[in-house]
Design a protein around this motif. Structure first.
Motif, PDB file in Angstrom:
ATOM      1  N   LEU A  79      12.758 -66.954-103.069  1.00 33.06           N
ATOM      2  CA  LEU A  79      12.877 -65.557-102.339  1.00 33.06           C
ATOM      3  C   LEU A  79      12.138 -64.385-102.858  1.00 33.06           C
ATOM      4  N   ALA A  80      12.276 -64.331-104.076  1.00 36.66           N
ATOM      5  CA  ALA A  80      11.619 -63.321-104.684  1.00 36.66           C
ATOM      6  C   ALA A  80      10.154 -63.268-104.631  1.00 36.66           C
ATOM      7  N   ALA A  81       9.793 -64.719-104.821  1.00 36.57           N
ATOM      8  CA  ALA A  81       8.222 -64.813-104.591  1.00 36.57           C
ATOM      9  C   ALA A  81       7.526 -64.720-103.417  1.00 36.57           C
ATOM     10  N   ASP A 123       4.088 -58.200-106.927  1.00 36.00           N
ATOM     11  CA  ASP A 123       3.446 -59.458-106.739  1.00 36.00           C
ATOM     12  C   ASP A 123       3.858 -60.179-108.286  1.00 36.00           C
ATOM     13  N   ALA A 124       4.246 -61.511-107.732  1.00 32.57           N
ATOM     14  CA  ALA A 124       4.841 -62.357-109.109  1.00 32.57           C
ATOM     15  C   ALA A 124       3.969 -63.570-109.187  1.00 32.57           C
ATOM     16  N   TRP A 140       7.182 -62.489-113.979  1.00 35.94           N
ATOM     17  CA  TRP A 140       6.962 -63.902-113.669  1.00 35.94           C
ATOM     18  C   TRP A 140       8.465 -64.525-113.297  1.00 35.94           C
ATOM     19  N   LEU A 141       8.371 -65.482-112.411  1.00 39.59           N
ATOM     20  CA  LEU A 141       9.448 -66.135-111.911  1.00 39.59           C
ATOM     21  C   LEU A 141       9.302 -67.552-112.405  1.00 39.59           C
ATOM     22  N   ALA A 158      10.728 -60.896-116.290  1.00 37.97           N
ATOM     23  CA  ALA A 158      10.991 -62.349-116.027  1.00 37.97           C
ATOM     24  C   ALA A 158      12.207 -62.765-115.424  1.00 37.97           C
ATOM     25  N   MET A 159      12.132 -63.516-114.525  1.00 38.42           N
ATOM     26  CA  MET A 159      13.575 -64.257-113.876  1.00 38.42           C
ATOM     27  C   MET A 159      13.184 -65.643-113.942  1.00 38.42           C
TER      28      MET A 159
END
Length: 183
Positions: free
Chosen positions: A31-33, A47-48, A130-131, A161-162
């Protein structure tokens, strides 16, 4: 499904997402991406760089060819108009310890070596978020230590980061969130 989830991830921080299988750790990262456009609610994210549970490489190509392709395609730079990659392909391969197998097709490499090739993509990316989904999967002790150092360096340099992980991530575990048993 998530209810009443509010997460703020400022620069310089790493959040570790924990929870049992099926609790939504990977879904949260996707979802975050921006990989799941059909959701209710709001997501504001930079932006990831996203690294899923699979390393995101072609088994037919060598680590060098995968990283060169990744860089040429603009994926390491977040697409058109984004800044250039932080490191060269050779620097990224050396950082993850793939110099000796840089020309071997990835399908012939161990799962840990394939994971390292996937992680080298993060080192090419100038994106600040970063994911990382299970970034320690298939890695030996040295590889797990490298990942911890990469994340710490990234955050110390102003990134964030996550990480979804079942395994301890060292000092970063102090900022962990726990998801419940069901979605």
């Amino acid at each position: 499904m998530f209810r009443n989830l509010n997460l703020d991830l400022p620069a310089g921080r790493c959040v570790v997402v924990r929870g049992p299988n099926g609790s939504g750790k990977s879904t949260l990262l996707r979802l975050a991406a921006g990989l799941y456009p059909d959701y209710e609610g709001g997501i504001e994210a930079a932006d990831a760089f996203y690294l899923g549970q699979k390393p995101g490489i072609s088994g037919l190509l060598s680590p060098r060819e995968n990283l060169q392709w990744y860089r040429r395609a603009g994926l390491s730079a977040g697409g058109a108009g984004s800044p250039r990659a932080k490191r060269s392909v050779d620097e990224a391969m050396a950082a993850v310890g793939l110099e000796a197998c840089s020309e071997i097709p990835c399908a012939r490499l161990s799962q840990g070596q394939q994971r390292r090739a996937g992680l080298a993509r993060a080192l090419l990316s100038p994106l600040r978020l970063w994911l990382l989904d299970e970034p320690l999967t298939a890695l030996d002790a040295q590889g797990r230590s490298l990942v911890g150092r990469f994340i710490e360096d990234h955050c110390a340099g102003g990134g964030a980061a996550m990480c979804a992980s079942h395994q301890p991530l060292g000092a970063m575990d102090s900022a962990a969130i726990e998801l419940g048993g069901g979605r």
